[in-house]
Enzyme design. Structure first.
Site, PDB file in Angstrom:
ATOM      1  N   GLN A   1       0.927  -1.132  -0.150  1.00 37.17           N
ATOM      2  CA  GLN A   1      -0.101   0.068   0.000  1.00 37.17           C
ATOM      3  C   GLN A   1       0.961   1.189  -0.124  1.00 37.17           C
ATOM      4  O   GLN A   1       1.844   1.187   0.535  1.00 37.17           O
ATOM      5  CB  GLN A   1      -1.015   0.025   1.244  1.00 37.17           C
ATOM      6  CG  GLN A   1      -1.991  -1.057   1.008  1.00 37.17           C
ATOM      7  CD  GLN A   1      -2.973  -0.601   0.175  1.00 37.17           C
ATOM      8  OE1 GLN A   1      -2.947   0.338  -0.730  1.00 37.17           O
ATOM      9  NE2 GLN A   1      -4.175  -1.542   0.088  1.00 37.17           N
TER      10      GLN A   1
ATOM     11  N   TYR B   1      -4.841 -13.033  -1.140  1.00 39.79           N
ATOM     12  CA  TYR B   1      -4.085 -12.067  -1.739  1.00 39.79           C
ATOM     13  C   TYR B   1      -3.127 -11.338  -0.704  1.00 39.79           C
ATOM     14  O   TYR B   1      -3.524 -10.189  -0.612  1.00 39.79           O
ATOM     15  CB  TYR B   1      -4.837 -11.175  -2.381  1.00 39.79           C
ATOM     16  CG  TYR B   1      -5.862 -11.610  -3.656  1.00 39.79           C
ATOM     17  CD1 TYR B   1      -5.325 -12.106  -4.771  1.00 39.79           C
ATOM     18  CD2 TYR B   1      -7.193 -11.928  -3.129  1.00 39.79           C
ATOM     19  CE1 TYR B   1      -6.284 -12.600  -5.801  1.00 39.79           C
ATOM     20  CE2 TYR B   1      -7.984 -12.586  -3.946  1.00 39.79           C
ATOM     21  CZ  TYR B   1      -7.698 -12.969  -5.378  1.00 39.79           C
ATOM     22  OH  TYR B   1      -8.515 -13.575  -6.416  1.00 39.79           O
TER      23      TYR B   1
ATOM     24  N   GLU C   1      -0.906 -16.288  -1.628  1.00 34.28           N
ATOM     25  CA  GLU C   1      -0.273 -15.452  -2.561  1.00 34.28           C
ATOM     26  C   GLU C   1       0.291 -16.001  -3.824  1.00 34.28           C
ATOM     27  O   GLU C   1       0.870 -17.069  -3.857  1.00 34.28           O
ATOM     28  CB  GLU C   1       0.875 -14.412  -1.877  1.00 34.28           C
ATOM     29  CG  GLU C   1       1.527 -13.598  -2.761  1.00 34.28           C
ATOM     30  CD  GLU C   1       0.693 -12.568  -3.556  1.00 34.28           C
ATOM     31  OE1 GLU C   1       0.826 -12.393  -4.649  1.00 34.28           O
ATOM     32  OE2 GLU C   1      -0.299 -11.994  -2.947  1.00 34.28           O
TER      33      GLU C   1
ATOM     34  N   ASP D   1      -8.463  -9.266  -0.344  1.00 39.06           N
ATOM     35  CA  ASP D   1      -7.888  -8.096  -0.866  1.00 39.06           C
ATOM     36  C   ASP D   1      -7.339  -8.180  -2.188  1.00 39.06           C
ATOM     37  O   ASP D   1      -6.032  -8.077  -2.262  1.00 39.06           O
ATOM     38  CB  ASP D   1      -6.686  -7.444   0.173  1.00 39.06           C
ATOM     39  CG  ASP D   1      -6.191  -6.154  -0.182  1.00 39.06           C
ATOM     40  OD1 ASP D   1      -7.040  -5.285  -1.062  1.00 39.06           O
ATOM     41  OD2 ASP D   1      -5.282  -5.720   0.366  1.00 39.06           O
TER      42      ASP D   1
ATOM     43  N   CYS E   1     -10.062  -1.672  -3.755  1.00 39.24           N
ATOM     44  CA  CYS E   1      -9.765  -0.152  -4.340  1.00 39.24           C
ATOM     45  C   CYS E   1     -10.910  -0.228  -5.571  1.00 39.24           C
ATOM     46  O   CYS E   1     -10.448   0.942  -6.327  1.00 39.24           O
ATOM     47  CB  CYS E   1      -8.389  -0.223  -4.726  1.00 39.24           C
ATOM     48  SG  CYS E   1      -7.661  -1.024  -6.076  1.00 39.24           S
TER      49      CYS E   1
END
Length: 320
Positions: free
Chosen positions: A131, A160, A181, A230, A257
């Site tokens: 981020q 994720y 991941e 995420d 997002c």
């Protein structure tokens, strides 16, 4: 709201103006002369007026010499990188990453470290995902974890997971944690971060979301599970959504997002028995149109079972 509304962004990836695709260079209806091939920056938000013979438009690069949302350190380093790009010493997009431990780094493969208040240090690849607004990250992560720990689940699945930001920040609240991941480098760094944080019970799997969930399902017993999701801007692939619905965790915390792809995925979950309990926007990207939204979901049949159990318990206590 973000503690910083300017000079918060810790990563920039400006790129030089490139010619349009060959098929668009064949017959311009004017406009090509207005293209600044020395520009280094970011694409126009809207499609421009330049068109090819078929009427297709093309977005040009806006020349950016400094960026008001980037950190001061990035803006100080940007002119030198622009000069390298214009001299031909760099090709393709530029990368500038600013971290607390390493300062400004321009090599996308270099491993850097960011120290976050109350959360500790996290190492990641400079060109990888992390981020970009560290000023709001502690509050953001704590909100996600407070949603995840409701009803005291024993197992956290961090889908994720990147380099383990949620997994490791919440490691003390769960008996077992699985991070999933797809990028092998990020998985190796997540394991390194886990060792540095002293959390040996956190397991990281190198797999895509769907296959990782199937592997986690084989390891689960009759435990209460919460999944933190995420995904990238594209949201969950259909196979990943199906794998989540097969796992049927009692709770999910969906971080996104992109509200459009998040809403698309939530529609599937609601159709399969989940209810949206709360949606909280976070301004991770001040001065832009983007938001990060945290949505909490609960499996309706799980809540009904809890209510029935509470009613039964009350009845038994009264009958004694």
């Amino acid at each position: 709201p973000s503690p910083k509304v300017y000079h918060y962004r810790t990563k920039l990836t400006p790129h030089p103006q490139e010619p349009p695709p060959r098929r668009q260079r064949l017959a311009w209806q004017g406009g090509e002369a207005s293209v600044d091939y020395s520009a280094i920056g970011f694409l126009e938000q809207d499609w421009g007026d330049a068109r090819d013979a078929s009427g297709r438009r093309w977005r040009k690069v806006v020349d950016v010499r400094s960026c008001p949302i980037a950190t001061e350190a990035l803006n100080e380093a940007l002119p030198a990188e622009r000069t390298k790009a214009k001299s031909g010493r760099l090709s393709g997009p530029l990368l500038l990453r600013d971290t607390t431990e390493d300062g400004v780094v321009t090599d996308p493969q270099q491993v850097v470290t960011e120290v976050l208040s109350e959360l500790g240090a996290f190492s990641f690849r400079a060109g990888g995902f992390f981020q970009n607004n560290s000023s709001i990250l502690p509050a953001f992560v704590q909100h996600v974890l407070s949603a995840a720990v409701q009803d005291s689940p024993e197992v956290l699945v961090d889908l994720y997971c990147g380099v383990g930001l949620f997994s490791l920040s919440g490691a003390n609240h769960f008996q077992r944690i699985f991070g999933v991941e797809v990028e092998p480098v990020a998985v190796n760094l997540a394991r390194r971060n886990a060792a540095a944080h002293g959390h040996g019970h956190v397991q990281f799997l190198a797999a895509d979301a769907a296959n990782g969930l199937r592997e986690v399902a084989r390891s689960l017993r009759s435990e209460k599970v919460v999944v933190v999701v995420d995904p990238p801007r594209q949201g969950l692939k259909e196979e990943a959504r199906r794998a989540l619905l097969t796992l049927r965790p009692q709770r999910m915390v969906y971080v996104s997002c992109d509200c459009a792809t998040q809403a698309r995925d939530l529609k599937d979950f609601v159709a399969e028995g989940y209810v949206v309990k709360r949606a909280t926007p976070f301004d991770l990207f001040p001065q832009t149109r983007h938001l990060e939204v945290v949505v909490e979901l609960e499996l309706l049949e799980h809540r009904q079972k809890v209510c029935l159990w509470n009613l039964l318990l009350c009845h038994l206590m009264r009958s004694q």
